[in-house]
Design a protein around this motif. Structure first.
Motif, PDB file in Angstrom:
ATOM      1  N   THR A  33      33.740  49.783  43.267  1.00 41.66           N
ATOM      2  CA  THR A  33      32.981  51.030  43.301  1.00 41.66           C
ATOM      3  C   THR A  33      32.626  51.527  41.901  1.00 41.66           C
ATOM      4  N   ASP A  34      33.443  51.230  40.900  1.00 38.55           N
ATOM      5  CA  ASP A  34      33.102  51.730  39.575  1.00 38.55           C
ATOM      6  C   ASP A  34      31.977  50.944  38.901  1.00 38.55           C
ATOM      7  N   THR A  44      35.644  57.354  42.300  1.00 35.66           N
ATOM      8  CA  THR A  44      36.242  56.075  41.939  1.00 35.66           C
ATOM      9  C   THR A  44      37.343  56.319  40.917  1.00 35.66           C
ATOM     10  N   GLU A  73      38.549  50.416  44.601  1.00 33.06           N
ATOM     11  CA  GLU A  73      38.440  51.563  43.723  1.00 33.06           C
ATOM     12  C   GLU A  73      37.638  52.732  44.280  1.00 33.06           C
ATOM     13  N   LEU A  74      37.473  52.803  45.593  1.00 30.93           N
ATOM     14  CA  LEU A  74      36.941  54.028  46.187  1.00 30.93           C
ATOM     15  C   LEU A  74      38.088  55.028  46.214  1.00 30.93           C
ATOM     16  N   THR A  84      30.094  59.248  47.388  1.00 28.60           N
ATOM     17  CA  THR A  84      30.528  57.889  47.045  1.00 28.60           C
ATOM     18  C   THR A  84      30.908  57.125  48.301  1.00 28.60           C
TER      19      THR A  84
END
Length: 110
Positions: A33-34, A44, A73-74, A84
């Motif tokens: 996610t990042d 994130t 990474e959420l 997001t």
């Protein structure tokens, strides 16, 4: 990301996927996610500026359909508006759709 901005996400991804798939039977992709710009995806654990836009990451999702995939990474506690999570869900949905389409087309060819 400089290369993505210069050449476009579709061109860079097509080249990368061609290299990754060359000579192998399967590919596993971790969608981090990042990799998305922090202004678009604040939820994130490692937000970074200058990442993919929402349109770019959705396009990436559509292109990765043949691969097995997961998401890391959420971090919903940083994502007060849930934007997001919604974007990640959209990308994963596009990946699943592309995977199903690829498999249906493979069955039709056989």
């Amino acid at each position: 990301m400089r290369e993505v901005k210069r050449r476009g996400v579709e061109s860079v991804m097509a080249e990368a996927l061609d290299r990754v798939w060359r000579g192998v039977d399967g590919v596993y992709v971790t969608f981090d996610t990042d990799s998305i710009d922090a202004a678009i995806a604040p939820g994130t654990t490692g937000p970074e500026p200058g990442g993919f836009t929402s349109d770019e990451i959705i396009a990436v999702g559509r292109m990765i359909g043949e691969s097995a995939v997961d998401n890391v990474e959420l971090c919903p506690v940083y994502d007060y508006s849930r934007t997001t999570a919604k974007l990640v869900w959209t990308v994963l949905t596009e990946m699943l759709y592309a995977n199903a389409k690829h498999n249906v087309n493979a069955l039709r060819r056989s």
